[in-house]
Design an enzyme around this catalytic site. Structure first.
Site: not given
Length: 233
Positions: A101, A16
């Site tokens: 994550e 990202h």
């Protein structure tokens, strides 16, 4: 000289774009932090170069996408692919916690140096320095837990791509996630333990590429360099 691996399926690892905590270096796991304006520009710039018909990530060749459920990853998906392309991907997108994550536990929102200092205050790391890849995070995830969820995603990808190692059908896969977990994913893709010393970097908004050698699903490989020329059908 012909490309001996032409047509072999690829897996694109997309991190990202920048967030405020990316800039500061704070651990960002479960926190849902938006992209900065610069982060959005990073993704848009990458999309212009690598996404589109005949480009490195050709939507017509993508058969599956795995996306972290965090807003920064979902926004990156929206910026990478325009609305008609996202419509084309309906039924191919899996938004999954398996590619979120690393859960940093007590270290969420703090700097690595602060995490190390806190561990020493709690009497840890007296014999060796803390290494997240080996030791994991207090009240967060261990390398074994990371391995388990990533191996599940890898198994799905190998099942998708395995029958088409010679390009019989376009089965490229896109993963949109986060810096730490994508580096762990690359380790597991290559068959290494999460804790192996294998320094890698992946900038915000950047694209990494994994594939296979010799058209063989049992020979996973990291593509050190990618030819940016149009791919022939």
């Amino acid at each position: 000289m012909p490309d001996k691996d032409a047509g072999t399926p690829r897996v694109f690892l997309i991190r990202h774009g920048e967030t405020e905590w990316t800039k500061s270096g704070q651990y960002t796991g479960r926190s849902d932090i938006p992209l900065t304006a610069d982060g959005e520009k990073q993704v848009i710039s990458s999309a212009r170069v690598v996404v589109g018909p005949g480009k490195m990530i050709d939507p017509s060749r993508v058969t599956q996408l795995f996306i972290s459920p965090r807003l920064r990853a979902l926004r990156t998906y929206e910026l990478l692919f325009d609305e008609p392309t996202r419509h084309q991907f309906e039924g191919k997108v899996e938004i999954t916690e398996d590619i979120r994550e690393w859960d940093y536990g007590l270290y969420e929102g703090i700097l690595p140096s602060q995490a190390k200092a806190g561990r020493k205050e709690r009497g840890l790391d007296r014999e060796k320095s803390w290494n997240i890849w080996v030791d994991g995070c207090e009240k967060g995830e261990s390398p074994a837990e990371i391995k388990s969820r990533l191996d599940g995603v890898i198994a799905k990808i190998r099942e998708i791509q395995g029958p088409y190692m010679h390009g019989e059908k376009p089965v490229d896969v896109v993963i949109i996630a986060h810096g730490q977990i994508l580096r762990a994913f690359a380790r597991r893709w290559l068959g290494f333990e999460v804790g192996v010393k294998l320094p890698m970097m992946l900038e915000p908004g950047a694209v990494g590429v994994l594939s296979y050698e010799h058209h063989n699903v049992d020979e996973p490989a990291f593509m050190l360099g990618v030819n940016m020329a149009d791919r022939e059908e």
